[in-house]
Design an enzyme around this catalytic site. Structure first.
Site, PDB file in Angstrom:
ATOM      1  N   ALA A 125       0.858  -1.178   0.000  1.00 55.73           N
ATOM      2  CA  ALA A 125       0.000   0.000   0.000  1.00 55.73           C
ATOM      3  C   ALA A 125       0.899   1.234   0.000  1.00 55.73           C
ATOM      4  CB  ALA A 125      -0.866  -0.011   1.249  1.00 55.73           C
ATOM      5  N   GLY A 154       0.703  -5.134   0.925  1.00 56.23           N
ATOM      6  CA  GLY A 154      -0.496  -5.153   0.094  1.00 56.23           C
ATOM      7  C   GLY A 154      -0.238  -5.692  -1.309  1.00 56.23           C
ATOM      8  N   GLU A 169      -0.395  -9.339  -0.886  1.00 53.28           N
ATOM      9  CA  GLU A 169      -1.780  -9.695  -0.567  1.00 53.28           C
ATOM     10  C   GLU A 169      -2.645  -9.695  -1.831  1.00 53.28           C
ATOM     11  OE1 GLU A 169      -1.795  -6.621   2.659  1.00 53.28           O
ATOM     12  OE2 GLU A 169      -3.001  -8.144   3.671  1.00 53.28           O
ATOM     13  N   GLU A 175       4.476  -5.568   7.037  1.00 56.67           N
ATOM     14  CA  GLU A 175       3.689  -4.535   7.738  1.00 56.67           C
ATOM     15  C   GLU A 175       4.069  -4.395   9.204  1.00 56.67           C
ATOM     16  OE1 GLU A 175       2.510  -6.609   5.511  1.00 56.67           O
ATOM     17  OE2 GLU A 175       0.886  -5.715   4.323  1.00 56.67           O
TER      18      GLU A 175
HETATM   19  C1  3H9 Z   1       0.645  -2.274   3.452  1.00 57.31           C
HETATM   20  O1  3H9 Z   1       0.850  -2.781   2.393  1.00 57.31           O
HETATM   21  C2  3H9 Z   1      -0.676  -2.332   4.162  1.00 57.31           C
HETATM   22  C3  3H9 Z   1      -1.628  -3.350   3.601  1.00 57.31           C
HETATM   23  O2  3H9 Z   1      -1.407  -4.605   4.210  1.00 57.31           O
HETATM   24  C4  3H9 Z   1      -3.064  -3.045   3.922  1.00 57.31           C
HETATM   25  C5  3H9 Z   1      -3.652  -1.802   3.332  1.00 57.31           C
HETATM   26  C6  3H9 Z   1      -5.127  -1.689   3.599  1.00 57.31           C
HETATM   27  N1  3H9 Z   1       4.609   3.452   0.003  1.00 57.31           N
HETATM   28  O3  3H9 Z   1      13.380   1.817   0.201  1.00 57.31           O
HETATM   29  P1  3H9 Z   1      13.761   2.561  -1.034  1.00 57.31           P
HETATM   30  C7  3H9 Z   1       9.368   4.884  -1.379  1.00 57.31           C
HETATM   31  S1  3H9 Z   1       1.858  -1.394   4.251  1.00 57.31           S
HETATM   32  C8  3H9 Z   1       5.081   4.661  -0.319  1.00 57.31           C
HETATM   33  O4  3H9 Z   1      14.780   3.616  -0.914  1.00 57.31           O
HETATM   34  P2  3H9 Z   1      14.904   0.150  -2.125  1.00 57.31           P
HETATM   35  C9  3H9 Z   1      10.467   5.230  -0.399  1.00 57.31           C
HETATM   36  O5  3H9 Z   1      10.008   6.119   0.590  1.00 57.31           O
HETATM   37  C10 3H9 Z   1       3.241  -1.421   3.132  1.00 57.31           C
HETATM   38  N2  3H9 Z   1       6.379   4.904  -0.654  1.00 57.31           N
HETATM   39  O6  3H9 Z   1      14.167   1.562  -2.213  1.00 57.31           O
HETATM   40  C11 3H9 Z   1      11.495   5.852  -1.320  1.00 57.31           C
HETATM   41  O7  3H9 Z   1      11.090   7.175  -1.568  1.00 57.31           O
HETATM   42  P3  3H9 Z   1      12.183   8.315  -1.832  1.00 57.31           P
HETATM   43  C12 3H9 Z   1       3.983  -2.698   3.188  1.00 57.31           C
HETATM   44  C13 3H9 Z   1       7.210   3.861  -0.633  1.00 57.31           C
HETATM   45  O8  3H9 Z   1      15.104  -0.287  -3.510  1.00 57.31           O
HETATM   46  C14 3H9 Z   1      11.341   5.061  -2.612  1.00 57.31           C
HETATM   47  O9  3H9 Z   1      10.045   4.453  -2.542  1.00 57.31           O
HETATM   48  N3  3H9 Z   1       5.160  -2.621   2.373  1.00 57.31           N
HETATM   49  C15 3H9 Z   1       6.778   2.571  -0.288  1.00 57.31           C
HETATM   50  O10 3H9 Z   1      16.054   0.232  -1.181  1.00 57.31           O
HETATM   51  C16 3H9 Z   1      12.385   3.974  -2.793  1.00 57.31           C
HETATM   52  O11 3H9 Z   1      12.402   3.165  -1.602  1.00 57.31           O
HETATM   53  C17 3H9 Z   1       6.361  -2.279   2.880  1.00 57.31           C
HETATM   54  O12 3H9 Z   1       6.524  -2.069   4.059  1.00 57.31           O
HETATM   55  C18 3H9 Z   1       5.411   2.381   0.039  1.00 57.31           C
HETATM   56  N4  3H9 Z   1       4.907   1.186   0.354  1.00 57.31           N
HETATM   57  O13 3H9 Z   1      13.851  -0.831  -1.420  1.00 57.31           O
HETATM   58  C19 3H9 Z   1       7.506  -2.188   1.904  1.00 57.31           C
HETATM   59  N5  3H9 Z   1       7.840   1.735  -0.361  1.00 57.31           N
HETATM   60  O14 3H9 Z   1      12.994   7.856  -3.005  1.00 57.31           O
HETATM   61  C20 3H9 Z   1       8.225  -0.887   2.068  1.00 57.31           C
HETATM   62  C21 3H9 Z   1       8.892   2.488  -0.739  1.00 57.31           C
HETATM   63  O15 3H9 Z   1      11.369   9.532  -2.033  1.00 57.31           O
HETATM   64  N6  3H9 Z   1       9.259  -0.682   1.095  1.00 57.31           N
HETATM   65  N7  3H9 Z   1       8.522   3.766  -0.908  1.00 57.31           N
HETATM   66  O16 3H9 Z   1      12.998   8.337  -0.547  1.00 57.31           O
HETATM   67  C22 3H9 Z   1      10.469  -1.303   1.139  1.00 57.31           C
HETATM   68  O17 3H9 Z   1      10.721  -2.163   1.973  1.00 57.31           O
HETATM   69  C23 3H9 Z   1      11.509  -0.886   0.146  1.00 57.31           C
HETATM   70  O18 3H9 Z   1      11.157   0.377  -0.338  1.00 57.31           O
HETATM   71  C24 3H9 Z   1      11.684  -1.838  -1.073  1.00 57.31           C
HETATM   72  C25 3H9 Z   1      12.669  -1.171  -2.079  1.00 57.31           C
HETATM   73  C26 3H9 Z   1      12.266  -3.167  -0.576  1.00 57.31           C
HETATM   74  C27 3H9 Z   1      10.383  -2.073  -1.786  1.00 57.31           C
END
Ligand code: 3H9
Length: 689
Positions: free
Chosen positions: A63, A102, A105, A125
């Site tokens: 999400a 998400g 999911e 999450e």
């Molecule tokens: C969820 O899904 C809830 C659901 O269960 C239910 C809903 C009802 N959203 O980390 P990076 C941005 S909760 C918005 O440097 P990498 C991040 O801020 C979510 N922005 O890259 C950054 O921005 P900026 C569950 C996001 O290659 C840019 O993307 N998911 C999100 O080192 C690059 O990120 C997670 O917890 C997001 N979801 O790593 C996964 N994700 O460039 C969270 C990233 O402006 N994400 N951004 O600073 C990660 O773990 C890592 O970003 C990922 C890539 C492994 C994907």
């Protein structure tokens, strides 16, 4: 930004491509676009199956976290999953990169999942103080059973393609470059075989046995109580997985949704989301953009093979970067290298590394007794003990040895970097790289920018941090830089309260209840009182404890007595010593009473020191200070760091309380001008970042 979903139909398969750089987060516009593409494909008679795939570097990363805390916009992620549940045609997810939260999911709500060999899936999450809120807690147990589901969802770990296949979470693995064509072939086979639409929601086989094992959930909670302490999300996850086992699917989903709403509104989740974004923000230096070229670091030199130098070396070996490790005598060099090997072998014995990987890493070390061996290094890090004379001598010699264009770094934790740089003819190439102990474990790296440090040197250090798995925080030059300077007042106050008669057990308990892994005095005992108190010039409790042979946990006695399980117990001897030292120093008996008062005494000086660090421009932003505390000092992540926490408490209250404390205890408690200005303006530290 694109935020689009587009589709083409080939051979009866609708290929829907989602494109929302950088990580395809499921923002409201993307959800709307996906909904209309799905709707169109459902209604198109030419379409017999649907495939979801993502453009860019990854499948959906979850999400869109930036939307949390705002009103939900339709369709929600659960709406999209419900739409997939009701799909009239088979839907196949084709996954590359990471399918997280998400994103995974949504894939689990599809009928099939084909993953690229290098892809990973997971539900992280919990790291944001949340639970999966789009059916993850209900679908995962239906595939792997409750026990494995509890592990996957409470750990938030990323699961590699092979393991995901063996767990049944995905249906097939494709070669990375041919993911799209292999997934399309998979879709065609599904259609040819009768277009079956297996839904995870309909399965009960994996959870049937769990219905007769209700203890499973309480046992899991008890076994992991220490790890989960203070975090509301794991308990909610356990409840939701139990609902998956005990209730029918829709009731389980409703339970999950209710728990998600509670968590998303919790201060703990707000704090963890703050830390997520703060970690990423820390990498940005306003006057150094992506146009500043970094220097290529292919060979590193480390001076000093002690605990710090050894730990620093391991970071580079782990990243495949060769290190020349220099010591002054053979014995110290051998000891340092043996420690590195022992650390790797311990990791290998836990199955987290192969014997071959241990050897590969060790082979990257070139040991030497000569500084001259560093002539070809692109980066040299000095990690010898904290003495200005020793360091300036080393840098002067290094200046004559290092090649032009090499970065010369010091791991000093409080000395003036500009003075160290002045010992060279090239201060613009000198930078501080302050690692935290144990340097191969702690994720914080303070990059200290001296008055002369050149921009490409800073840019290189910031980018290198990411390459070696660290989070860099930029610091200016001051005594203790950000993290040590910030936390020093906590120790000072703990010791002042001790002398005033507040029991050390009460002080430590308040810190542990707040969320620190241990209290101040337990920490001193762990590190070793002989190590910490080395430079004391006057009579201290610590000095007396050392004189009594109570060196800390390693001797079974320090501030506390320790039993055979290393549990601390209050010591009468320590209590008597404290009274004696207090009397000798004429400290009046005036214990601080009440947990809230003790906490204010310990942490408000940290908050005001943070304000000073910010105001002096030592830190770029408030959130950097939070990251330094969370990653350098294990400040409880669910408190978000000292300044985020201060915002939650309210700066007005903190200033008012500090003024009372100032009247009692003096100017240590005088609130910093910035803190006062923010409080008077009704503002928060967060408004400044
Ligand atoms: C969820 O899904 C809830 C659901 O269960 C239910 C809903 C009802 N959203 O980390 P990076 C941005 S909760 C918005 O440097 P990498 C991040 O801020 C979510 N922005 O890259 C950054 O921005 P900026 C569950 C996001 O290659 C840019 O993307 N998911 C999100 O080192 C690059 O990120 C997670 O917890 C997001 N979801 O790593 C996964 N994700 O460039 C969270 C990233 O402006 N994400 N951004 O600073 C990660 O773990 C890592 O970003 C990922 C890539 C492994 C994907």
């Amino acid at each position: 930004m694109n935020q689009t979903a587009s589709s083409v139909v080939t051979d009866g398969i609708a290929l829907i491509t989602l494109d929302n750089p950088p990580v395809n987060a499921l923002s409201a516009p993307l959800r709307q676009a996906l909904q209309s593409e799905l709707d169109r494909a459902f209604r198109d008679d030419q379409v017999h199956a649907i495939m979801l795939i993502c453009a860019g570097r990854t499948f959906i990363a979850g999400a869109d976290i930036t939307e949390f805390g705002q009103p939900w916009q339709s369709p929600s992620l659960p709406d999209l999953c419900a739409m997939l549940d009701a799909a009239p045609k088979p839907v196949i997810a084709a996954i590359h990169g990471t399918a997280l939260g998400g994103g995974f999911e949504l894939a689990l709500a599809c009928h099939y999942r084909v993953v690229a060999a290098s892809a990973r899936v997971g539900l992280p999450e919990v790291n944001l103080g949340l639970l999966p809120g789009a059916g993850g807690t209900q679908r995962i147990p239906r595939v792997v059973g409750a026990k494995a589901a509890l592990d996957i969802v409470t750990s938030g770990r990323q699961i590699k393609a092979k393991e995901a296949l063996s767990l049944g979470l995905v249906d097939a693995i494709a070669d990375d470059p041919s993911l799209q064509s292999e997934a399309l072939a998979f879709a065609r086979r599904v259609v040819a075989d009768g277009a079956a639409k297996p839904r995870i929601r309909d399965r009960t086989d994996a959870i049937e046995g769990d219905r007769n094992a209700p203890d499973l959930f309480t046992t899991f909670a008890t076994t992991n109580a220490r790890r989960f302490k203070g975090f509301p999300a794991p308990g909610a996850i356990i409840e939701a997985v139990q609902a998956a086992v005990m209730l029918d699917f829709d009731d389980g989903l409703a339970k999950e949704a209710a728990l998600f709403e509670q968590l998303v509104a919790s201060p703990e989740s707000a704090a963890q989301r703050h830390v997520f974004f703060a970690e990423r923000e820390a990498a940005r230096v306003p006057d150094i953009g992506p146009e500043t070229a970094a220097i290529d670091i292919a060979a590193v030199g480390v001076i000093g093979a002690g605990t710090m130098g050894g730990g620093i070396t391991m970071n580079f070996l782990n990243a495949g970067i060769p290190v020349t490790l220099v010591e002054t005598n053979q014995e110290a060099l051998d000891r340092g290298i043996a420690t590195i090997r022992r650390n790797y072998e311990a990791t290998a014995s836990k199955g987290r590394m192969t014997g071959q990987q241990v050897e590969q890493r060790m082979a990257l070390i070139s040991p030497s007794l000569e500084l001259g061996a560093l002539a070809h290094a692109d980066l040299v890090i000095e990690a010898v003990y904290e003495s200005m004379d020793v360091k300036t001598d080393i840098f002067a010699r290094l200046d004559r040895i290092a090649k032009p264009g090499a970065i010369l770094a010091s791991n000093t934790s409080f000395l003036n970097l500009d003075r160290i740089a002045a010992a060279t003819s090239r201060p613009e190439w000198v930078v501080g790289l302050h690692f935290f102990s144990p340097a191969n474990v702690m994720r914080l790296l303070e990059v200290v920018r001296g008055a002369a440090t050149a921009k490409p040197v800073v840019a290189t250090a910031m980018r290198l941090a990411k390459r070696i798995g660290k989070v860099a925080v930029l610091s200016g030059v001051c005594d203790g830089f950000i993290a040590n300077r910030l936390l020093a007042p906590r120790g000072t106050q703990a010791e002042a309260m001790m002398l005033e008669g507040t029991p050390i057990e009460a002080i430590d308990r308040v810190l542990v209840d707040y969320g620190f892994a241990m209290g101040h005095f337990q920490m001193m005992d762990l590190v070793g009182l002989d190590v910490i108190g080395r430079n004391a010039t006057e009579r201290t409790v610590m000095g007396d404890l050392v004189a009594a042979g109570r060196l800390g946990q390693k001797r079974g006695a320090g501030y506390y007595d320790y039993d055979e399980k290393r549990r601390p117990h209050a010591s009468d001897l320590t209590a008597n010593l404290i009274s004696e030292v207090a009397a000798a120093a004429s400290v009046a008996h005036s214990p601080t009473v009440g947990d809230e008062a003790i906490l204010a005494r310990l942490l408000y000086p940290v908050v005001t020191e943070g304000a000073r660090i910010l105001e002096e421009g030592i830190a770029l932003r408030a959130s950097d200070i939070d990251i330094a505390a969370v990653l350098g000092y294990n400040w409880p992540v669910y408190r978000g760091g000292p300044l985020f926490w201060a915002d939650q408490v309210g700066l007005g209250k903190i200033v008012a309380d500090m003024r009372q404390l100032e009247a009692l205890h003096g100017e240590t408690f005088r609130p910093a001008p910035l803190l006062v200005r923010l409080a008077e303006g009704g503002k928060r530290f967060g408004d400044r970042s």
